[in-house]
Design an enzyme around this catalytic site. Structure first.
Site, PDB file in Angstrom:
ATOM      1  N   ASP A   1      21.347   2.252   6.449  1.00 29.90           N
ATOM      2  CA  ASP A   1      22.487   2.895   5.783  1.00 29.90           C
ATOM      3  C   ASP A   1      23.860   2.296   6.078  1.00 29.90           C
ATOM      4  O   ASP A   1      24.842   3.039   6.221  1.00 29.90           O
ATOM      5  CB  ASP A   1      22.541   4.386   6.130  1.00 29.90           C
ATOM      6  CG  ASP A   1      21.274   5.136   5.795  1.00 29.90           C
ATOM      7  OD1 ASP A   1      20.416   4.580   5.086  1.00 29.90           O
ATOM      8  OD2 ASP A   1      21.132   6.284   6.257  1.00 29.90           O
TER       9      ASP A   1
ATOM     10  N   LYS B   1      15.909   5.730   0.290  1.00 33.02           N
ATOM     11  CA  LYS B   1      15.479   6.983   0.925  1.00 33.02           C
ATOM     12  C   LYS B   1      16.422   8.107   0.529  1.00 33.02           C
ATOM     13  O   LYS B   1      17.556   7.861   0.112  1.00 33.02           O
ATOM     14  CB  LYS B   1      15.394   6.847   2.444  1.00 33.02           C
ATOM     15  CG  LYS B   1      16.733   6.743   3.166  1.00 33.02           C
ATOM     16  CD  LYS B   1      16.509   6.679   4.672  1.00 33.02           C
ATOM     17  CE  LYS B   1      17.793   6.468   5.430  1.00 33.02           C
ATOM     18  NZ  LYS B   1      18.599   7.672   5.593  1.00 33.02           N
TER      19      LYS B   1
ATOM     20  N   CYS C   1      20.635   9.398  10.918  1.00 33.39           N
ATOM     21  CA  CYS C   1      19.581   8.522  10.390  1.00 33.39           C
ATOM     22  C   CYS C   1      19.072   7.515  11.418  1.00 33.39           C
ATOM     23  O   CYS C   1      17.880   7.201  11.426  1.00 33.39           O
ATOM     24  CB  CYS C   1      20.069   7.837   9.119  1.00 33.39           C
ATOM     25  SG  CYS C   1      20.466   9.051   7.824  1.00 33.39           S
TER      26      CYS C   1
END
Length: 183
Positions: free
Chosen positions: A10, A86, A119
């Site tokens: 990310d 995701k 995350c």
């Protein structure tokens, strides 16, 4: 062929200055992540770029189709590198990451990215639970100030708390220089 994969979690525009959910020290973390990425490319490690989107008009960040949801240019994927979409904090949950790693004989993963407290944490714990030997490059990860029960927690303390919880139990947590000199 190597048994190691780099998972870039990310590192997307919304986490940078001017984005919708800025993180503390994101520029420094992404610079270190770019160094780890260059090393992975040089050594032939498998590379998986994790791209998070929150499919809701009410999402505070990473809305699909926005500039903020795009992977940041510092760590832009190159042809042949995996890009895995995701929708949850855990990069393995409801994605093809596990199948992709297994099909390539991966036994070790190196994790960089954001957010440390969300995350990166979820992906690290899942990778360990799935049996991978996990390394987290802590200064190639970034956190955000948070609050709980009226207590403000600065990003540096959030980051240190999560890294200390992962280190030794779920992963080997190292700095960028140590990783690059030992890998």
């Amino acid at each position: 062929m190597t048994d190691t994969a780099l998972i870039v979690v990310d590192i997307q525009n919304d986490y940078f200055e001017g984005g919708r959910w800025t993180l503390d020290k994101m520029d420094q973390a992404s610079d270190n992540a770019a160094r780890v990425l260059a090393h992975a490319r040089k050594t032939g490690a498998m590379i998986a770029h994790i791209h998070h989107e929150i499919p809701s008009d009410e999402a505070p960040f990473f809305q699909p189709g926005t500039k903020g949801a795009e992977i940041h240019p510092k760590v832009a994927p190159q042809p042949g590198e995996e890009v895995i979409l995701k929708h949850e904090p855990n990069s393995f949950l409801n994605t093809r990451l596990q199948d992709t790693l297994s099909s390539r004989g991966i036994t070790k993963v190196v994790i960089v990215g954001a957010m440390s407290q969300m995350c990166v944490d979820a992906t690290t714990r899942a990778a360990s639970d799935l049996g991978y030997k996990v390394t987290v490059v802590h200064d190639a990860c970034a956190a955000r100030d948070t609050e709980f029960d009226g207590v403000a927690v600065p990003a540096a303390q959030v980051h240190a708390s999560f890294m200390s919880a992962l280190d030794g139990t779920y992963a080997s947590v190292v700095d960028c220089e140590s990783y690059l000199t030992s890998a």
